[in-house]
Motif scaffolding. Sequence first.
Motif, short mmCIF file in Angstrom:
data_model
loop_
_atom_site.label_atom_id
_atom_site.label_comp_id
_atom_site.label_asym_id
_atom_site.label_seq_id
_atom_site.Cartn_x
_atom_site.Cartn_y
_atom_site.Cartn_z
N SER A 179 0.83 -1.21 0.00
CA SER A 179 0.00 0.00 0.00
C SER A 179 0.87 1.26 0.00
N LEU A 180 1.93 1.23 0.79
CA LEU A 180 2.85 2.37 0.82
C LEU A 180 3.50 2.55 -0.55
N ALA A 181 3.79 1.44 -1.21
CA ALA A 181 4.37 1.51 -2.56
C ALA A 181 3.39 2.12 -3.53
N GLY A 182 2.12 1.74 -3.43
CA GLY A 182 1.12 2.31 -4.32
C GLY A 182 1.01 3.81 -4.16
N MET A 183 1.04 4.26 -2.90
CA MET A 183 0.96 5.69 -2.61
C MET A 183 2.19 6.40 -3.18
N THR A 184 3.36 5.84 -2.96
CA THR A 184 4.60 6.44 -3.44
C THR A 184 4.64 6.47 -4.97
N ALA A 185 4.27 5.34 -5.58
CA ALA A 185 4.33 5.25 -7.04
C ALA A 185 3.32 6.18 -7.70
N SER A 186 2.15 6.35 -7.09
CA SER A 186 1.14 7.25 -7.66
C SER A 186 1.64 8.68 -7.70
N PHE A 187 2.31 9.10 -6.63
CA PHE A 187 2.82 10.47 -6.57
C PHE A 187 4.04 10.64 -7.45
N VAL A 188 5.02 9.77 -7.25
CA VAL A 188 6.27 9.87 -8.00
C VAL A 188 6.01 9.62 -9.49
N GLY A 189 5.16 8.62 -9.79
CA GLY A 189 4.88 8.30 -11.18
C GLY A 189 4.29 9.47 -11.94
N GLY A 190 3.37 10.20 -11.31
CA GLY A 190 2.77 11.35 -11.97
C GLY A 190 3.78 12.43 -12.26
#
Length: 423
Positions: free
Chosen positions: A155-166
């Motif tokens: 879940s932490l990865a999803g949050m990080t990836a959503s922000f960083v990915g954008g």
Amino acid sequence: MQNNASAPQKKESKHFWGFPFTHFTYFFMWQIIFGYLTLWMEQVGHMNGAEAGVVFSAMAGLSLLFQPAFGVISDKLLFKKNLLFTISIAAMLIGPYFQWVFLPLMHINSMLVAIVTGIYLCFIFNGGVSVIEQYVQRASLANGFEYGHSRMGGSLAGMTASFVGGQIFLWQPNSIFWACTISATILTGLLLFSDKVDMDNASAAGDTSNSLDLKQIGKIFKLKNFWYLSIFYIGTSAIYDVFDQQFIIFFKSFFNSAAAGTQAYSYMTTAQIGLEFLLMFPMPWIINRIGSRNGLIAYGVILAVRIIGSALSPSLGWVIFLRLLAGFEMPLVLVSIMKYIAGAFDVRVYATVYALASNFAKQISVFIFSAVAGSMYDSIGFHHTYLILGAIVAVVTFFAAFVLKKEDPVQAGEEDEHGNAKA
């Protein structure tokens, strides 16, 4: 098939911390690919909705070959990491593939792109996710920790990836795939040096290395509850995936510029997965009290409300609010399905049931609906398509509420041998 209660497990938490990091690195890649691949295909690959749907259908269709095999192999390998290493090394090539292979193939034939990309990505994600998940689940039984607490890393990865990915997508679209390559390299290192299993207590996860045979696997298909669980996943989680595939395109329609929509989407998804991360900590406690079967039904109800609500949303604010409900959905289904399979089926075929019911069956529906939904988005629009998808989820959830059998709470890890809900 009779349920076999697992041997008593020791209450210890050693060798825990490597597993949340394993979840983090794998699901960082997952969120990058499933969060931004559609946008990349639209803006960089110049695909329309129907063509993007074909890519996802190819991924889902080809995963029907991988997932049953991966489930059986995982039940035979148990704690051996051969298949895990194969997946992580393949993931290290994501950056080179999209940088130097995908676009040249697009100039040749878009269907060829769909097939090649489907084979490659479904090996890593659609098929590989069950390998990762069942491995950590079994490690949690042997090492004495809650699977849901390790899954917080995802879940932490999803949050990080959503922000960083954008942010990195706006900077350089291809960089999202190189971020996956870096994450996969770290995952490989974790599998080599970090993830440890208490082999003295391995029997708590079911010693299948010598006892599992094809006859036992074949008995799965004679169980009504296996088919009921498969139908539930076909009509809920599969629809969730189809709904989510091109949601970013729907979301961007509320903005005047693509860049503003992409940035807002990254912030919203970060907040949603942040909520998911926070709820993963108490979710095992909640499921231990309400039961994993009821947790699955609650997931279906929330999903139906969210999809239908998105179709009827009068404003961007409502769309964002309903999107945030996904923060409740994922902890419910992720913790519930692991406990439910452990409590309602023979532990020796745990990975096989997980791969067949919650992944294989789901991908059948994704395979069918991805291309269909992609065409519907182009022809009747997102709102009408969402109404149809939401109605399917509602009907299937209502059906499952009456037919899914109750799990054994002790075998599922929801209660101790005295019938008390676990803390």
